[in-house]
Design an enzyme around this catalytic site. Structure first.
Site, PDB file in Angstrom:
ATOM      1  CG  ASP A  84      -2.016   1.007   1.186  1.00 19.87           C
ATOM      2  OD1 ASP A  84      -2.528   1.273   0.091  1.00 19.87           O
ATOM      3  OD2 ASP A  84      -2.373   1.531   2.260  1.00 19.87           O
ATOM      4  CG  HIS A 211      -6.962   5.239   0.198  1.00 21.49           C
ATOM      5  ND1 HIS A 211      -5.591   5.251   0.122  1.00 21.49           N
ATOM      6  CD2 HIS A 211      -7.377   4.315  -0.710  1.00 21.49           C
ATOM      7  CE1 HIS A 211      -5.186   4.389  -0.793  1.00 21.49           C
ATOM      8  NE2 HIS A 211      -6.264   3.812  -1.320  1.00 21.49           N
ATOM      9  CB  VAL A 234      -9.991  -0.282   7.823  1.00 20.56           C
ATOM     10  CG1 VAL A 234     -10.097   0.058   9.308  1.00 20.56           C
ATOM     11  CG2 VAL A 234     -11.347  -0.133   7.143  1.00 20.56           C
ATOM     12  CB  THR A 236      -6.608   5.242  11.937  1.00 18.21           C
ATOM     13  OG1 THR A 236      -5.625   5.821  11.068  1.00 18.21           O
ATOM     14  CG2 THR A 236      -6.592   5.976  13.263  1.00 18.21           C
TER      15      THR A 236
END
Length: 290
Positions: A84, A211, A234, A236
């Site tokens: 990512d 995002h 996902v 945080t």
């Protein structure tokens, strides 16, 4: 089971007008929690390793990647690996041998022409290696501590016409779009521009990616999937679940020193959050899918 392909998971989700949850992992506990949560939910899932996570691991991709591969191959549900927010071409080229079937190449920091040229080159290389590739257009913001752009600032939202030209000019397989979410949010107060999302979905022939999903309320996530989002990132939310559980555990047990005790609590909290988010994404409107 064998490693799943991100592209195949996304293709199936797009055909079903649903979405695949993609969770960013930093530690072995993250990996185990995502797999456990997905198994409990009975859902395929994507494990994501970001360039920032690689930097945290002393710049070494393979230790975390090998752990993710091992966990995925032993999972009871399909699990794919995704690299990512890659900005480094050197890191990009490590993806195939490390077990990744997909990458998100991030040149969104560049002016449009530079983003297009860099992403075109990355897509050509990725496709030659059999990798599925995602890119970003618009400014999602919030990465590396940078504040998000004002909602009305130039580039703060993905323009449908420019996005269509960008996809055609780069050949990417999916596009992360800026529709109001922000990376690294710790409150779930983001308001998505669903009208813009509808226009983007109509204009683009590739799956759309959201995002910054940790900052989006449940009803916003449901609406996003209904509006054409096929991959939901996902990160945080898992960190918040883990940190909160560990903080509570240590506050109640200041004498604790065995890291297995509090890491297991953090891992269970993350697995619960994975299961919850997958459940949210399975809803149609306000009604859970049977």
């Amino acid at each position: 089971m064998p490693l799943a392909s991100t592209g195949e998971l996304i293709t199936r989700a797009a055909a079903a007008r649903s979405a695949v949850a993609a969770f960013n992992v930093i530690t072995l506990e993250h990996i185990e929690a995502v797999v456990a949560g997905a198994e409990t939910a009975g859902s395929p899932v994507v494990l994501q390793v970001s360039e920032n996570a690689v930097k945290f691991r002393y710049g070494r991709l393979l230790p975390l990647a090998r752990a993710a591969v091992a966990a995925a191959e032993r999972a009871a549900v399909p699990v794919a690996l995704h690299l990512d927010h890659v900005q480094s071409d050197d890191l990009l080229r490590q993806a195939p041998d490390a077990g990744f079937s997909s990458v998100m190449y991030d040149a969104a920091r560049l002016p449009y022409a530079g983003n297009l040229a860099a992403t075109r080159a990355a897509a050509d290389w990725a496709h030659a290696q059999g990798l599925w590739i995602e890119a970003e257009l618009g400014e999602i913001g919030g990465k590396d501590g940078r504040p998000p752009l004002d909602a009305h600032a130039p580039g703060a939202r993905t323009d449908p016409v420019r996005a269509r030209d960008f996809v055609a000019g780069t050949g990417v397989d999916a596009l992360a779009v800026a529709v109001g979410s922000v990376h690294a949010m710790t409150t779930r107060t983001a308001v998505l521009d669903l009208g813009l999302l509808k226009r983007l979905s109509a204009a683009l022939p590739v799956p759309l990616v959201l995002h910054g999903s940790s900052g989006v309320p449940d009803d916003g996530l449901v609406a996003a999937v209904g509006g054409g989002i096929t991959k939901v990132n996902v990160g945080t939310a898992l960190n918040a679940a883990m940190t909160g559980a560990i903080r509570e555990f240590l506050a109640a047990r200041p004498e604790a020193v065995d890291s297995r005790q509090y890491l297991s609590v953090g891992r269970e909290a993350m697995a619960s959050e994975v299961r919850r988010i997958i459940g949210v994404l399975s809803r149609t409107g306000d009604r859970p899918v049977p």
